[in-house]
Design a protein around this motif. Structure first.
Motif, short mmCIF file in Angstrom:
data_model
loop_
_atom_site.label_atom_id
_atom_site.label_comp_id
_atom_site.label_asym_id
_atom_site.label_seq_id
_atom_site.Cartn_x
_atom_site.Cartn_y
_atom_site.Cartn_z
N GLU A 93 1.06 4.78 11.46
CA GLU A 93 1.48 4.56 10.00
C GLU A 93 2.03 3.13 10.05
OE1 GLU A 93 3.77 7.38 8.49
OE2 GLU A 93 2.14 8.92 8.40
N TYR A 94 1.99 2.46 9.02
CA TYR A 94 2.32 1.12 8.82
C TYR A 94 3.89 1.13 8.63
CZ TYR A 94 -2.37 -0.57 7.93
OH TYR A 94 -3.79 -0.94 7.97
N PRO A 95 4.75 0.36 9.37
CA PRO A 95 6.26 0.19 9.12
C PRO A 95 6.38 -0.79 7.70
CG PRO A 95 5.54 -1.18 10.79
CD PRO A 95 4.51 -0.44 10.56
N LEU A 96 7.06 -0.23 6.88
CA LEU A 96 7.28 -1.00 5.68
C LEU A 96 8.49 -1.81 5.61
CD1 LEU A 96 5.95 1.78 2.88
CD2 LEU A 96 4.87 0.03 4.45
N TYR A 97 8.41 -3.13 5.44
CA TYR A 97 9.45 -3.87 5.40
C TYR A 97 9.17 -4.71 4.12
CZ TYR A 97 9.19 -3.30 10.34
OH TYR A 97 9.30 -2.85 11.80
N MET A 98 10.56 -5.17 3.73
CA MET A 98 10.48 -5.83 2.47
C MET A 98 10.85 -7.11 2.34
SD MET A 98 9.52 -2.97 0.29
CE MET A 98 9.60 -4.16 -1.28
N SER A 99 10.05 -8.13 1.61
CA SER A 99 10.50 -9.52 1.63
C SER A 99 10.17 -9.97 0.23
CB SER A 99 9.42 -10.22 2.57
OG SER A 99 9.67 -11.64 2.55
N ASN A 100 11.26 -10.48 -0.43
CA ASN A 100 11.03 -11.01 -1.80
C ASN A 100 10.65 -9.79 -2.78
OD1 ASN A 100 12.38 -13.57 -1.13
ND2 ASN A 100 10.27 -14.14 -0.57
N HIS A 102 8.67 -7.67 -2.36
CA HIS A 102 7.29 -7.40 -1.88
C HIS A 102 7.31 -6.70 -0.67
CE1 HIS A 102 5.02 -8.78 -5.52
NE2 HIS A 102 5.66 -9.79 -5.28
N VAL A 103 6.12 -5.75 -0.32
CA VAL A 103 6.36 -5.22 1.15
C VAL A 103 5.80 -6.51 2.02
CG1 VAL A 103 4.88 -3.73 2.87
CG2 VAL A 103 5.70 -2.88 0.25
N ASP A 104 6.34 -6.45 3.11
CA ASP A 104 6.02 -7.72 4.13
C ASP A 104 4.75 -7.15 4.87
OD1 ASP A 104 5.75 -9.50 5.97
OD2 ASP A 104 8.05 -9.83 6.60
N TRP A 105 3.60 -7.30 4.43
CA TRP A 105 2.53 -6.65 5.10
C TRP A 105 2.09 -7.58 6.37
CZ3 TRP A 105 1.18 -2.06 4.19
CH2 TRP A 105 1.34 -1.42 2.94
N VAL A 106 2.21 -8.91 6.22
CA VAL A 106 2.07 -9.54 7.47
C VAL A 106 2.77 -8.83 8.82
CG1 VAL A 106 2.34 -11.91 8.60
CG2 VAL A 106 1.67 -11.60 6.27
N ARG A 107 4.08 -8.69 8.64
CA ARG A 107 4.81 -8.23 9.67
C ARG A 107 4.57 -7.09 10.04
NH1 ARG A 107 11.53 -7.02 9.33
NH2 ARG A 107 11.56 -6.15 11.31
N SER A 108 4.15 -6.35 8.92
CA SER A 108 3.78 -4.72 9.23
C SER A 108 2.33 -4.62 10.04
CB SER A 108 3.54 -4.02 7.79
OG SER A 108 3.16 -2.67 8.29
N TRP A 109 1.49 -5.23 9.66
CA TRP A 109 0.19 -5.18 10.16
C TRP A 109 0.01 -5.78 11.58
CZ3 TRP A 109 -2.41 -8.26 5.48
CH2 TRP A 109 -2.58 -7.24 4.62
N LYS A 110 0.87 -6.95 11.87
CA LYS A 110 1.19 -7.33 13.15
C LYS A 110 1.73 -6.22 14.16
CE LYS A 110 2.89 -11.55 15.60
NZ LYS A 110 3.25 -12.89 15.33
N GLU A 111 2.81 -5.92 13.61
CA GLU A 111 3.51 -4.91 14.35
C GLU A 111 2.68 -3.75 14.79
OE1 GLU A 111 7.36 -2.00 13.80
OE2 GLU A 111 7.59 -4.21 13.73
N PRO A 150 1.00 -17.27 7.09
CA PRO A 150 0.76 -17.33 5.79
C PRO A 150 1.49 -18.26 4.77
CG PRO A 150 1.32 -15.15 6.59
CD PRO A 150 1.83 -16.17 7.72
N LEU A 151 0.55 -18.98 3.82
CA LEU A 151 1.10 -19.83 2.74
C LEU A 151 1.45 -19.00 1.41
CD1 LEU A 151 -1.22 -22.76 3.68
CD2 LEU A 151 1.19 -22.30 4.36
N TRP A 152 1.02 -17.90 1.44
CA TRP A 152 1.11 -16.88 0.37
C TRP A 152 1.17 -15.68 0.79
CZ3 TRP A 152 -2.99 -16.12 -4.25
CH2 TRP A 152 -2.23 -16.20 -5.60
N ARG A 153 1.93 -14.78 0.00
CA ARG A 153 1.80 -13.38 0.28
C ARG A 153 0.39 -12.79 0.42
NH1 ARG A 153 1.20 -9.08 -3.11
NH2 ARG A 153 0.99 -9.67 -5.33
N PRO A 154 0.10 -11.96 1.19
CA PRO A 154 -1.40 -11.36 1.22
C PRO A 154 -1.69 -10.82 -0.09
CG PRO A 154 -0.21 -10.69 3.25
CD PRO A 154 0.96 -11.35 2.39
#
Length: 486
Positions: A93-100, A102-111, A150-154
């Protein structure tokens, strides 16, 4: 589905050679295999010896192929041999991290990507000849063309950018696939029109493209399934002139066929995880295409409904159909077309209301032969893509009866009606008529739901032999396993 099983297990210290090389160890199959084609715990590993008492010689060895599926709620992997037998599988399952906020999907997907690599059995990693990844369609990333940052959130598959829709409609042909607020092109144009900086250093990638870049390191490569919703035309195998003439065309990725070798797995990852030197990384596809490939539907009129967090359908047709008014588009599959679309209804709605245990227990109490009088349009939030493209459509899940069995029955049947409406629409638009439906995804495990859908659709519905998109991604890895093509 290929049922034969023929592979050898090489000692982890031996690095296999050419990806297509293999030797059939038929005399050892009973020792190496348990039932169902899975590796038996404690099976003896095999090494082909030179017989001379010196170095170990390997004539050839069966290789394995790794596919990873990044869906809406989590990721899975499947490791298969050349005959399609699954050697290992797992999920995260994706770990969910928050950033501003929003969910930090970049970190979540990479991890999650590297967690899946870690989950692959250590003794099988040296046998892996190729890797491929699928991701959610139209999940869009704008990243730095050098660093990949990323230059923008996904922007996720179901997020819309209605602000960009008028501009997209002004340049695209009428009713084109990109003429939907949730299309990749609308997301690109919305970013382009914002106060974004670094436009000259940007590149557009899809979720699968970015994850594959983490593995091979060559940025700016996509596949023609993922690129469809940014405007790529798979029929002419090129971006069309109307798109190439736009100022933002400079950040479009290059496009290859799904399952095309891109490059070897990067040295750092190979060394860290123990993959072979000749392991290649191949272009991927979308999650629904991967699910279709996994089902092994091969005849026009055969279709796959993927019931995961959302509902996605793909119908194998001899005729290409495109109509953005209804969220209908066609993916290329060799000399045929996969016609379909993706609805925002599906399992995510059920999980908002019921636990897995409740779903199982309540489903057993439903009579699938009895129609439900309840009429819902189950959505997780506002907005629908297909078979109705309406970003303002509100969920309809009321009135709710006191009896949870009746309530679940009404929701399951309402989703089945949406599925039926989708297949009827495809035929009205000119596709090959649907004759049989294979079902994949988590919803395919619910036998009651399958029977409800058979009644509502008026068609045979059966669970696919393989129901997970990661298996389809592994088939793409198998297709593309050829270092000579890099």
């Amino acid at each position: 589905m290929l049922a034969s099983i023929s592979s050898s297990i090489l000692h982890p210290s031996i690095i296999p050679g050419n990806c297509v090389a293999r030797r059939k160890w038929s005399m050892w199959q009973a020792e190496l295999r348990g039932s169902g084609g899975k590796l038996r715990p404690g099976a003896t590993t095999m090494v082909a010896g030179s017989g001379g008492g010196g170095s170990v010689g390997i004539e050839a060895v069966e290789r394995l192929y790794l596919g990873m599926d990044f869906g809406t709620s989590g990721a899975r992997f499947a490791l298969i041999d050349k005959q399609g037998a699954i050697q290992a599988e797992g999920k995260r399952e994706y770990p969910l991290y928050m950033s501003n906020e929003h969910v930090d999907w970049v970190r979540s997907w990479k991890e999650t990507l590297f967690s899946l690599l870690e989950d692959v059995p250590v003794h099988l990693r040296p046998l892996i000849g190729s890797i491929s990844v699928d991701g959610t369609s139209a999940t869009t990333m704008i990243v730095d063309s050098v660093t990949g940052e990323p230059l923008w959130r996904p922007l996720l598959y179901n997020e819309g950018c209605p602000d960009a829709l008028p501009m997209v409609k002004s340049v695209a042909p009428p009713n084109h696939t990109v003429c939907s607020a949730s299309s990749t092109l609308c997301k690109l144009v919305s970013w382009w029109n914002s106060d974004a900086s670094n436009k000259s250093a940007a590149i557009l990638l899809h979720q699968a493209d970015w994850l594959l870049w983490l593995l091979h390191g060559k940025i700016g490569i996509s596949d023609y399934n993922n690129a469809l919703k940014v405007g790529y035309d798979p029929e002419i195998d090129s971006y069309p002139p109307w798109l190439l003439s736009q100022p933002y065309a400079q950040i479009l990725p290059s496009v290859k066929a799904p399952g095309t070798p891109i490059d070897y797995l990067s040295e750092g990852i190979r060394t860290q995880y123990g993959f072979p030197q000749d392991c290649v990384v191949c272009t991927g596809t979308t999650d629904s295409i991967a699910a279709f490939l996994a089902a092994r539907a091969t005849k026009p009129g055969e279709a796959v409904t993927s019931l995961g967090s959302t509902l996605a359908i793909k119908l194998l047709s001899t005729i290409r159909v495109e109509d953005a008014r209804f969220g209908v588009y066609s993916h290329r599959l060799d000399d045929k077309w996969l016609v379909g679309g993706a609805s925002n209804t599906g399992g995510a709605v059920l999980r908002q209301i019921f636990t897995d245990k409740q779903l199982a227990e309540l489903s057993e109490q439903i009579n699938p032969a009895q129609p439900s009088p309840l009429d819902y349009y189950p959505l997780q939030s506002v907005g629908e893509r297909f078979p109705v493209a309406d970003p303002k459509m509100a969920p309809r899940l009321h009135p709710r009866p006191d009896d949870n069995v009746q309530y679940l029955h009404g929701i399951l049947e309402s989703i089945a009606r949406i599925e039926a409406k989708a297949y009827n629409l495809l035929q009205e638009l000119g596709s090959t008529p649907v004759q049989q439906v294979f079902t994949a995804g988590g919803g395919s495990k619910n036998e009651t739901w399958i029977k409800i859908r058979e009644r509502v659709l008026g068609l045979p519905v059966r669970r696919a032999a393989q129901t997970e998109a990661c298996y389809g991604a592994a088939l793409l890895a198998l297709k593309g396993c050829s270092p000579d093509e890099i």
